[in-house]
Design a protein around this motif. Structure first.
Motif, PDB file in Angstrom:
ATOM      1  N   SER A 136       0.827  -1.203   0.000  1.00  0.00           N
ATOM      2  CA  SER A 136       0.000   0.000   0.000  1.00  0.00           C
ATOM      3  C   SER A 136       0.865   1.258   0.000  1.00  0.00           C
ATOM      4  O   SER A 136       1.985   1.267   0.520  1.00  0.00           O
ATOM      5  CB  SER A 136      -0.885  -0.023   1.258  1.00  0.00           C
ATOM      6  N   LEU A 137       0.338   2.314  -0.619  1.00  0.00           N
ATOM      7  CA  LEU A 137       0.935   3.648  -0.564  1.00  0.00           C
ATOM      8  C   LEU A 137      -0.095   4.593   0.046  1.00  0.00           C
ATOM      9  O   LEU A 137      -1.301   4.431  -0.168  1.00  0.00           O
ATOM     10  CB  LEU A 137       1.295   4.147  -1.973  1.00  0.00           C
ATOM     11  N   LEU A 138       0.383   5.592   0.769  1.00  0.00           N
ATOM     12  CA  LEU A 138      -0.503   6.508   1.484  1.00  0.00           C
ATOM     13  C   LEU A 138      -0.151   7.940   1.080  1.00  0.00           C
ATOM     14  O   LEU A 138       0.955   8.405   1.346  1.00  0.00           O
ATOM     15  CB  LEU A 138      -0.284   6.296   2.986  1.00  0.00           C
ATOM     16  N   ALA A 139      -1.069   8.622   0.408  1.00  0.00           N
ATOM     17  CA  ALA A 139      -0.854  10.007  -0.008  1.00  0.00           C
ATOM     18  C   ALA A 139      -1.724  10.904   0.860  1.00  0.00           C
ATOM     19  O   ALA A 139      -2.918  11.064   0.622  1.00  0.00           O
ATOM     20  CB  ALA A 139      -1.208  10.174  -1.491  1.00  0.00           C
ATOM     21  N   LEU A 140      -1.114  11.474   1.885  1.00  0.00           N
ATOM     22  CA  LEU A 140      -1.856  12.274   2.861  1.00  0.00           C
ATOM     23  C   LEU A 140      -1.687  13.761   2.570  1.00  0.00           C
ATOM     24  O   LEU A 140      -0.562  14.256   2.515  1.00  0.00           O
ATOM     25  CB  LEU A 140      -1.326  12.008   4.271  1.00  0.00           C
ATOM     26  N   THR A 141      -2.787  14.467   2.407  1.00  0.00           N
ATOM     27  CA  THR A 141      -2.761  15.918   2.382  1.00  0.00           C
ATOM     28  C   THR A 141      -3.353  16.390   3.706  1.00  0.00           C
ATOM     29  O   THR A 141      -4.520  16.101   4.007  1.00  0.00           O
ATOM     30  CB  THR A 141      -3.574  16.473   1.203  1.00  0.00           C
ATOM     31  N   LEU A 142      -2.529  17.060   4.518  1.00  0.00           N
ATOM     32  CA  LEU A 142      -2.922  17.426   5.880  1.00  0.00           C
ATOM     33  C   LEU A 142      -2.877  18.937   6.050  1.00  0.00           C
ATOM     34  O   LEU A 142      -1.973  19.596   5.533  1.00  0.00           O
ATOM     35  CB  LEU A 142      -1.955  16.796   6.900  1.00  0.00           C
ATOM     36  N   PRO A 143      -3.831  19.488   6.794  1.00  0.00           N
ATOM     37  CA  PRO A 143      -3.817  20.940   7.026  1.00  0.00           C
ATOM     38  C   PRO A 143      -2.619  21.383   7.849  1.00  0.00           C
ATOM     39  O   PRO A 143      -2.149  22.498   7.714  1.00  0.00           O
ATOM     40  CB  PRO A 143      -5.119  21.220   7.773  1.00  0.00           C
ATOM     41  N   GLU A 144      -2.118  20.520   8.715  1.00  0.00           N
ATOM     42  CA  GLU A 144      -0.930  20.852   9.493  1.00  0.00           C
ATOM     43  C   GLU A 144      -0.199  19.569   9.866  1.00  0.00           C
ATOM     44  O   GLU A 144      -0.755  18.488   9.779  1.00  0.00           O
ATOM     45  CB  GLU A 144      -1.303  21.638  10.754  1.00  0.00           C
ATOM     46  N   GLY A 145       1.042  19.721  10.278  1.00  0.00           N
ATOM     47  CA  GLY A 145       1.855  18.548  10.601  1.00  0.00           C
ATOM     48  C   GLY A 145       1.594  18.083  12.018  1.00  0.00           C
ATOM     49  O   GLY A 145       2.425  18.255  12.900  1.00  0.00           O
ATOM     50  N   GLY A 158      -5.502   9.874   0.498  1.00  0.00           N
ATOM     51  CA  GLY A 158      -5.419   9.040  -0.700  1.00  0.00           C
ATOM     52  C   GLY A 158      -4.702   7.747  -0.368  1.00  0.00           C
ATOM     53  O   GLY A 158      -3.601   7.762   0.166  1.00  0.00           O
ATOM     54  N   VAL A 159      -5.355   6.647  -0.651  1.00  0.00           N
ATOM     55  CA  VAL A 159      -4.756   5.335  -0.383  1.00  0.00           C
ATOM     56  C   VAL A 159      -4.711   4.555  -1.689  1.00  0.00           C
ATOM     57  O   VAL A 159      -5.663   4.577  -2.465  1.00  0.00           O
ATOM     58  CB  VAL A 159      -5.574   4.552   0.667  1.00  0.00           C
ATOM     59  N   GLN A 160      -3.576   3.913  -1.931  1.00  0.00           N
ATOM     60  CA  GLN A 160      -3.477   3.009  -3.067  1.00  0.00           C
ATOM     61  C   GLN A 160      -3.117   1.641  -2.529  1.00  0.00           C
ATOM     62  O   GLN A 160      -2.232   1.522  -1.693  1.00  0.00           O
ATOM     63  CB  GLN A 160      -2.388   3.434  -4.056  1.00  0.00           C
ATOM     64  N   VAL A 161      -3.812   0.637  -3.022  1.00  0.00           N
ATOM     65  CA  VAL A 161      -3.506  -0.726  -2.597  1.00  0.00           C
ATOM     66  C   VAL A 161      -3.138  -1.561  -3.813  1.00  0.00           C
ATOM     67  O   VAL A 161      -3.682  -1.396  -4.899  1.00  0.00           O
ATOM     68  CB  VAL A 161      -4.693  -1.373  -1.851  1.00  0.00           C
TER      69      VAL A 161
END
Lengths: 321, 321
Positions: free
Chosen positions: B84-93, B129-132
């Motif tokens: 799996s790959l994880l594409a995270l867009t986050l408002p803050e760290g 965003g998750v890719q499996v």
């Protein structure tokens, strides 16, 4: 009313296929046939407005960029692009925007031998998630790690154009703007150079920041190798030279500007001739810009006469202050 | 200050690995070793607040859900989850949020035999965003297409719980809330049933909407097969039966509510015994809920005495009005 399924049908109608695609767009998942004797290379990058592109960019530019930054990651592994998934979060179901986005995305995909085989649509603030799958001979994987003291540091193409375009805004020349909005992933170069290099990375965050990743890749920041960079050797395009006669300004763009998507590598000096031949054969310049040093000796930037020049080295961190 | 690289180091420290991972988190891309004689199954789903989860959900719930909906797509192809790959867009760290998100994500990954091997962090409005990637024997791919008139329509588990939880809000029982926030992808069932079925899909948009995909998969909406559904046979959990004594209300949840993530399939009647045995062996119920009809005869919903009952059939469309 444009439904999710209308949009998916539109994407499917424009996507090519080949014998490797057993199940393409329109099922629960894509099914593809990997090549025997190759291993799989997978990467993903998400793009959001203001961070990765500006609101006045065309949908075609955004489509090109969103695939290019992902292909650049495959290039940096020495991989051959094969398949892609597209996870689009869109504020509305705008067919015209989608068609123009696909114009940019699919033109680069076709040139790169990549097939769009699946994805997902959701409604929300614009977010473009791309996943790329490539393949590589397991003996020719180009990793970040592997650099050694005494290695040469080299880079493809030229540095600083994209950041100069950002900084100059409306005053940037069309050549600089093209480099920012339409970066060309160095796929052929990555494959050609992979057998000869020690470490390789693409320049997305800036030369200094990405060089640090190359030099620390084994040690998570500990025992990081040192390096010297020759400022006068940093490759500059004619467009960058024309943009400013201020050497310091140009060096800043070249050292700390991101988004050039050139390949940065370390290699043993006796491989240099081979690597130069490889890159010239594909019409790309390769420039030696420095040398890898001993552990914990830091980064030195050297001026035209070999004197040490202090530069303000930042680089791009998506979460830094 | 939490940097992008701090957060990536955090994710890397918590991710497992095995011999299939040649290059994991921290390089330009992940490199994994596919299994010979298997083909690759790839899927992606992006989740955004209010559309896919509510603001008051815990980060653990969001982590679980974001992987579960992706694994459900692999389950519907009969595939075995791998990477799996994880594409995270986050408002803050936010390290605390990220750690709790990973608690939910990685617990389900481990139970499912899935390794997190890469991804991407960006700053912007929350988008997950998750890719499996999974693998399947090419002779056992479960496609959406392939249904024939006379096939039985069957579904795993029970329907309607997730939508009942949404509709009831604070009045929903813990069992219903669990079904909405913690769906269990039917991975083992998908693999066990793949050799016996004609068409298979997971119920994410609602029974009626997803059944339509099964019946039109060959014809893009043309020449769509008809179907009859027996309302009284739609499997209801004890929690759904306890939630309302209004049969019509429950049927609406079961027909048009999404997010159950059960597997819906069509199969020839003489395969039913085999499929029931397979699902019982893994502790899951399988219920026959209808029959596939001739092309262009539409969907009929039949009441307890076989009488035709008109239902308002909507289903979930992310871009519909």
């Amino acid at each position: 009313v444009t439904t999710e399924f209308d949009l998916i049908a539109r994407i499917r109608a424009r996507s090519g296929t080949d014998a490797s695609v057993l199940v393409g767009i329109g099922d629960d998942a894509a099914v593809v046939q990997p090549t025997s004797d190759r291993v799989l290379v997978a990467s993903t990058d998400s793009l959001v407005p203001d961070r990765h592109f500006l609101p006045d960019w065309s949908p075609e530019d955004i489509g090109h960029l969103s695939l290019a930054v992902n292909l650049s990651d495959l290039a940096a592994m020495g991989a051959t692009p094969r398949w892609s998934l597209l996870a689009l979060t869109l504020p509305e179901g705008d067919e015209v925007w989608l068609d123009r986005f696909l114009d940019g995305f699919l033109a680069l995909a076709e040139r790169s031998g990549l097939l769009l085989v699946g994805g997902n649509l959701a409604r929300g603030p614009l977010n473009i998630g791309v996943q790329v799958l490539g393949e590589v001979d397991p003996s020719r994987i180009a990793r970040r790690s592997g650099s050694r003291p005494g290695d040469l540091i080299a880079v493809t193409g030229s540095l600083g154009d994209a950041d100069a375009a950002l900084k100059l805004g409306d005053d940037a020349s069309p050549e600089l703007v093209e480099r920012l909005r339409r970066p060309q992933p160095r796929i052929a170069a990555g494959q050609a150079m992979a057998p000869w290099i020690h470490g390789m990375i693409d320049v997305s965050d800036g030369l200094v920041a990405d060089l640090a990743h190359l030099l620390e890749a084994n040690g998570l920041g500990n025992n990081c190798l040192g390096a010297e960079l020759d400022l006068d050797h940093l490759p500059a395009s004619p467009a960058l030279l024309a943009a400013s006669s201020d050497r310091q300004w140009r060096w800043q763009r070249q050292l700390n500007g991101g988004s050039d998507y050139e390949l940065l590598m370390t290699l043993p000096p006796d491989h240099l001739d081979s690597v130069v031949r490889q890159t010239e054969a594909i019409g790309l310049r390769l420039t030696v810009i420095g040398r890898v040093g001993q552990p914990d000796t830091g980064l030195k930037t050297l001026g035209p006469d070999g004197e040490h020049l202090e530069m303000n080295n930042g680089g791009w961190d998506h979460f830094g202050s």
